[in-house]
Design a protein around this motif. Structure first.
Motif, PDB file in Angstrom:
ATOM      1  N   ALA A   1       0.849  -1.185   0.000  1.00  0.00           N
ATOM      2  CA  ALA A   1       0.000   0.000   0.000  1.00  0.00           C
ATOM      3  C   ALA A   1       0.887   1.238   0.000  1.00  0.00           C
ATOM      4  O   ALA A   1       2.077   1.177   0.327  1.00  0.00           O
ATOM      5  CB  ALA A   1      -0.924  -0.005   1.214  1.00  0.00           C
TER       6      ALA A   1
ATOM      7  N   LEU B   1      -3.674   4.373  -0.517  1.00  0.00           N
ATOM      8  CA  LEU B   1      -4.020   3.834  -1.833  1.00  0.00           C
ATOM      9  C   LEU B   1      -3.556   2.383  -1.901  1.00  0.00           C
ATOM     10  O   LEU B   1      -2.376   2.099  -1.643  1.00  0.00           O
ATOM     11  CB  LEU B   1      -3.354   4.653  -2.939  1.00  0.00           C
ATOM     12  CG  LEU B   1      -3.596   6.172  -2.903  1.00  0.00           C
ATOM     13  CD1 LEU B   1      -2.802   6.868  -4.011  1.00  0.00           C
ATOM     14  CD2 LEU B   1      -5.073   6.493  -3.006  1.00  0.00           C
ATOM     15  N   THR B   2      -4.461   1.481  -2.227  1.00  0.00           N
ATOM     16  CA  THR B   2      -4.128   0.064  -2.315  1.00  0.00           C
ATOM     17  C   THR B   2      -4.279  -0.504  -3.718  1.00  0.00           C
ATOM     18  O   THR B   2      -3.773  -1.592  -3.990  1.00  0.00           O
ATOM     19  CB  THR B   2      -5.011  -0.759  -1.346  1.00  0.00           C
ATOM     20  OG1 THR B   2      -6.388  -0.556  -1.694  1.00  0.00           O
ATOM     21  CG2 THR B   2      -4.777  -0.344   0.102  1.00  0.00           C
ATOM     22  N   GLU B   3      -4.964   0.213  -4.591  1.00  0.00           N
ATOM     23  CA  GLU B   3      -5.192  -0.249  -5.958  1.00  0.00           C
ATOM     24  C   GLU B   3      -4.239   0.449  -6.928  1.00  0.00           C
ATOM     25  O   GLU B   3      -4.062   1.676  -6.856  1.00  0.00           O
ATOM     26  CB  GLU B   3      -6.638   0.019  -6.380  1.00  0.00           C
ATOM     27  CG  GLU B   3      -7.675  -0.651  -5.498  1.00  0.00           C
ATOM     28  CD  GLU B   3      -7.608  -2.162  -5.573  1.00  0.00           C
ATOM     29  OE1 GLU B   3      -7.220  -2.686  -6.650  1.00  0.00           O
ATOM     30  OE2 GLU B   3      -7.932  -2.819  -4.569  1.00  0.00           O
ATOM     31  N   THR B   4      -3.654  -0.335  -7.833  1.00  0.00           N
ATOM     32  CA  THR B   4      -2.705   0.227  -8.794  1.00  0.00           C
ATOM     33  C   THR B   4      -3.337   1.348  -9.618  1.00  0.00           C
ATOM     34  O   THR B   4      -2.690   2.365  -9.899  1.00  0.00           O
ATOM     35  CB  THR B   4      -2.182  -0.872  -9.731  1.00  0.00           C
ATOM     36  OG1 THR B   4      -1.606  -1.918  -8.961  1.00  0.00           O
ATOM     37  CG2 THR B   4      -1.127  -0.317 -10.683  1.00  0.00           C
ATOM     38  N   ALA B   5      -4.598   1.194  -9.989  1.00  0.00           N
ATOM     39  CA  ALA B   5      -5.264   2.222 -10.803  1.00  0.00           C
ATOM     40  C   ALA B   5      -5.342   3.539 -10.036  1.00  0.00           C
ATOM     41  O   ALA B   5      -5.156   4.616 -10.624  1.00  0.00           O
ATOM     42  CB  ALA B   5      -6.659   1.755 -11.191  1.00  0.00           C
ATOM     43  N   ASP B   6      -5.626   3.484  -8.737  1.00  0.00           N
ATOM     44  CA  ASP B   6      -5.679   4.711  -7.939  1.00  0.00           C
ATOM     45  C   ASP B   6      -4.293   5.324  -7.781  1.00  0.00           C
ATOM     46  O   ASP B   6      -4.151   6.551  -7.790  1.00  0.00           O
ATOM     47  CB  ASP B   6      -6.278   4.421  -6.561  1.00  0.00           C
ATOM     48  CG  ASP B   6      -7.775   4.212  -6.617  1.00  0.00           C
ATOM     49  OD1 ASP B   6      -8.405   4.637  -7.609  1.00  0.00           O
ATOM     50  OD2 ASP B   6      -8.324   3.628  -5.670  1.00  0.00           O
TER      51      ASP B   6
END
Length: 228
Positions: free
Chosen positions: A142, A190-195
Motif C-alpha cells: 500500500a 491507496l491500495t489499488e494500482t489504478a488509484d
C-alpha cells in the motif's frame, strides 16, 4: 496524526510496484535499501514519483528515490524560528501554502507496510500515549498519497542549510478501524494500482477525489508497540 510508519517489504517489491503502474521504464535510485521498521519525521524513506527523462523531453517515468519526511512549513509557523522541522501530514489542500505542490510533478507515492497513531492509554499511574499499529489487509504494498518537493533550508541547527527532497502525505477523515482510537484523521491510503496511477498522473480536479478514508474493513488493528 501519523508520525510513525514502517516499510518491511523488500526493494524488489517496490520495483515491482513501480513497474505495475505501467508508466514507463523504472529508475531505481534507492541504493541498497534496508528494512525500515520505524520511520519517524525527518527520516529518509523511499518514495515513487514521476521524473523527467534526460533525453525524452516531456516524457515522465516512475522513479524510486529517497526523501526526508517533512514538507516545508507555512511562513506563519516559522515566525521567530531559525529551524523548519517540516510538516509530515497534509490535510487542507485548499490552503495557498499547499496549492503550489498539487500538480502531478510534485505528487508521489509513499510505500508502507504499517503505520501507527499515538493513542492515550491508562498506564495505572496516569495516561500514557502509545503507538497503536494498523496495516492494510492482503499481501500487496500500500502507499500513502504524498507530495514531494526540492527544498533549501535548515532542518537541524547542527546540520546547517541543506538542499534536499522532502515529502509529506495527505490525511482525511478516519475509517471504522482508526476512528475509535484516533478520531481526528488517518493517512490517505491507496491500495489499488489504478488509484496510484491516477494520483501520479491525473489533473488535480480528478486526483483530489482520492483524499478519502480507506474502505471500512480494509485495515487490521495490529496492537500497541511491543505487542506487534
Amino acid at each position: 496524526m501519523c508520525n510513525l510508519y514502517a516499510l518491511t517489504k523488500g526493494q524488489q517489491a517496490l520495483r515491482d510496484l513501480a513497474h505495475a503502474l505501467d508508466l514507463g521504464a523504472v529508475a531505481d535510485r534507492l541504493g541498497n535499501l534496508p528494512v525500515l521498521i520505524g520511520i519517524y519525521p525527518d527520516a529518509q524513506a523511499p518514495i515513487i514519483g514521476l521524473a523527467r527523462g534526460e533525453t525524452s523531453g516531456p516524457t515522465l517515468s516512475p522513479t524510486l528515490s529517497l526523501a526526508r519526511w517533512g514538507m516545508p512549513s507555512p511562513a506563519f509557523a516559522l515566525e521567530g524560528k531559525s529551524v523548519d522541522r517540516g510538516i509530515t501530514n497534509i490535510r487542507n489542500t485548499a490552503s495557498p501554502h499547499w496549492r503550489r505542490w498539487l500538480g502531478p510533478a510534485y505528487r508521489c507515492l509513499v510505500p508502507f507496510s504499517s503505520f501507527a497513531e499515538h493513542v492515550k492509554t491508562d498506564a495505572g499511574s496516569g495516561p500514557l500515549w502509545r503507538p497503536l499499529w494498523f496495516a492494510p489487509r492482503g499481501d500487496g504494498i500500500a502507499c500513502f498519497a504524498g507530495l514531494a518537493a526540492r527544498w533549501t533550508g535548515v532542518r537541524k541547527k547542527a546540520e546547517g542549510e541543506v538542499t534536499l527532497t522532502v515529502f509529506g502525505f495527505l490525511t482525511c477523515e478516519p475509517n471504522a478501524e482508526v476512528a475509535p482510537h484516533h478520531p481526528k484523521a488517518m493517512p490517505v491510503i491507496l491500495t489499488e494500482t489504478a488509484d496510484m496511477r491516477r494520483w501520479l498522473t491525473a489533473e488535480w480536479a480528478e486526483a483530489k477525489s482520492l483524499q478519502r478514508p480507506l474502505a471500512d474493513g480494509a485495515l487490521s488493528v495490529l496492537g500497541f508497540e511491543g505487542e506487534v
